[in-house]
Design a protein around this motif. Sequence first.
Motif, PDB file in Angstrom:
ATOM      1  N   ARG A  65       0.836  -1.207   0.000  1.00 50.94           N
ATOM      2  CA  ARG A  65       0.000   0.000   0.000  1.00 50.94           C
ATOM      3  C   ARG A  65       0.870   1.257   0.000  1.00 50.94           C
ATOM      4  NH1 ARG A  65      -5.240  -0.942  -1.498  1.00 50.94           N
ATOM      5  NH2 ARG A  65      -6.519  -1.892   0.136  1.00 50.94           N
ATOM      6  N   TRP A  66       1.904   1.226   0.818  1.00 47.85           N
ATOM      7  CA  TRP A  66       2.796   2.381   0.919  1.00 47.85           C
ATOM      8  C   TRP A  66       3.514   2.642  -0.401  1.00 47.85           C
ATOM      9  CZ3 TRP A  66       8.298   2.657   0.985  1.00 47.85           C
ATOM     10  CH2 TRP A  66       8.810   3.882   1.405  1.00 47.85           C
ATOM     11  N   ASN A 122       2.983   6.215  -1.864  1.00 50.16           N
ATOM     12  CA  ASN A 122       4.024   7.135  -1.404  1.00 50.16           C
ATOM     13  C   ASN A 122       5.329   7.059  -2.179  1.00 50.16           C
ATOM     14  OD1 ASN A 122       2.019   6.968   0.686  1.00 50.16           O
ATOM     15  ND2 ASN A 122       3.462   7.894   2.105  1.00 50.16           N
ATOM     16  N   TRP A 157      11.143   1.883   4.639  1.00 49.13           N
ATOM     17  CA  TRP A 157       9.761   1.830   5.131  1.00 49.13           C
ATOM     18  C   TRP A 157       9.698   1.307   6.565  1.00 49.13           C
ATOM     19  CZ3 TRP A 157       6.891  -2.720   6.266  1.00 49.13           C
ATOM     20  CH2 TRP A 157       5.536  -2.498   6.557  1.00 49.13           C
ATOM     21  N   ALA A 164       0.320   5.421   4.607  1.00 47.66           N
ATOM     22  CA  ALA A 164       0.189   5.203   3.155  1.00 47.66           C
ATOM     23  C   ALA A 164      -0.985   5.978   2.584  1.00 47.66           C
ATOM     24  CB  ALA A 164       0.048   3.711   2.876  1.00 47.66           C
TER      25      ALA A 164
END
Length: 556
Positions: free
Chosen positions: A320-321, A325, A393, A404
Amino acid sequence: MYRYNEIDQRLVDDRVSVFRDQTRRFLNGSLSEDDFRPLRLQNGLYVQRQSPMLRVAIPYGTLASHQLRALARIARTWDRGYGHFTTRCNIQFNWVRLAEVPDILAELAKVQMHAIQTSGNCIRNITTDQFAGVADDEIFDPRPYCEIVRQWSTLAPEFLFLPRKFKIAIAGGEEDRAAVRFHDIGALARLDADGQPGFEIHVGGGLGRTPMVGQCLKAFLPRAELLNYFEAILRVYNRYGRRDNKYKARIKILVKDLTLEGFSREVESEWAYSRNGPNTISPAGFGTMEAFFAGPRYADRLPHDPASLEALRHNRAYLRWVERNVALHREAGYRIVTLTLKKTGVPPGDATADQMDVVADLAERFSAGEIRVTHEQNLILPHVAHNDLFKLWVIASAHGLATANAGLLTDVVCCPGGDFCSLANAKSIPVAKAIQERFDRLDYLFDLGPLELNISGCVNACGHHHIGHIGILGVDKNNEEWYQITLGGREGNRSNIGRVIGPSFAAADIPATIETLLETYVRLRNEDELFIDTVERVGLGPFKIAVYGSTHEANH
């Protein structure tokens, strides 16, 4: 990044010394409040609700790791352990003591930073694209031009007492990520038919009490004439701008009154005197400045690390991150990472001293010691090898820096509002917190897709509410705090000002109202259609009816 020479350093050191004496004289009563006010404003010092606030310049949003550590040290020593990154890519310290401000400025000078021209009716901090120099769609790097303009405008006597504050943005990519069209002057990178670099110049943009999208003043300006042309614009503004009414003093009002054609004639006439003059930038001048921004040495080949790929396949939170991002880089094997300062429950844009130190560590370990500040109040690591993403991360997550949600609903842009600012009509931070708590569900946020929500505590629009897909403005209603909602704001190449949907709401009603707007969007959207595109396609009508309950009320 740019490094001070001996003259630069002496100028900043001398300013600290002069302001130290001015502060001493004010505190012992030999300098009046009226006399001290313009002096403190020239050094970025405001008087807020609770205490003085110091605004520190971060030119075009670029920081070295040692500079960020200095900001962390200032936060611990002279503030309450945190700083607030603003929509102008500056940092504010909200709890400083007046007598100690000269000491803070001296500490900043040690790392080639200052607070000069972060307030007052002058040319403010020059801003740019947070992906400058590394974006895969970049026409050319705008940072050398930002630095040239910064040096030209800093303490330039002719432009220190303009009719009103003045903001300049320069962007280098095919997509405008610097909100160029909402600045007094905006410059977009362009190439002419022969491939020579220059700029498309926009003028008269701005938010505040009278929001306007800037208009194209010149389709192509050769880069050598950048300062000459800016000088012509500013001289016309200085000559004709309103000084009798601060609400009509911005250049956008002058452009409107003269019309774009009339303003252009004045600028062209003024430019005739300076064209090819002393401020013309030579190829050698560009070369010298561009050398400061050459960037790190990138590895020629970076094959994917199996462990990193395994993490991407099996760690959903990490995936997701990466989706939200992490952005593409112009160099194969590298990525641009957004560290969001938007963890639920934390005022948007705030970073603790410990977090600043962590980001400085991450920058040194993974990003050639460089950090960027965005006008969305986040931090960027611009030079991260894709094999280092998972390690980065893990560390960022442990320190609340890896939410995220970049570009999603809870990535709220928000001014300090009534909790700090003496100009605010209403508080912004509690409203942002309530919205983040209401929608703190990543699956739901990812389903909604990119959606920008901006909050301002007053019409000065420091939270850029006018350009949020959803904008919230604090208003005073019979000495009570209420909130007006706008829809349809947009920055970038299709810039637009949001429109008010109807009567204002009490703070407690804002999260439910936002939820109603989102439910309406989900019901009306076409497949894969973004919120802003749905609003533009169907108009405000369905959203008004959903929120106010009937066509009659919606038209109230």
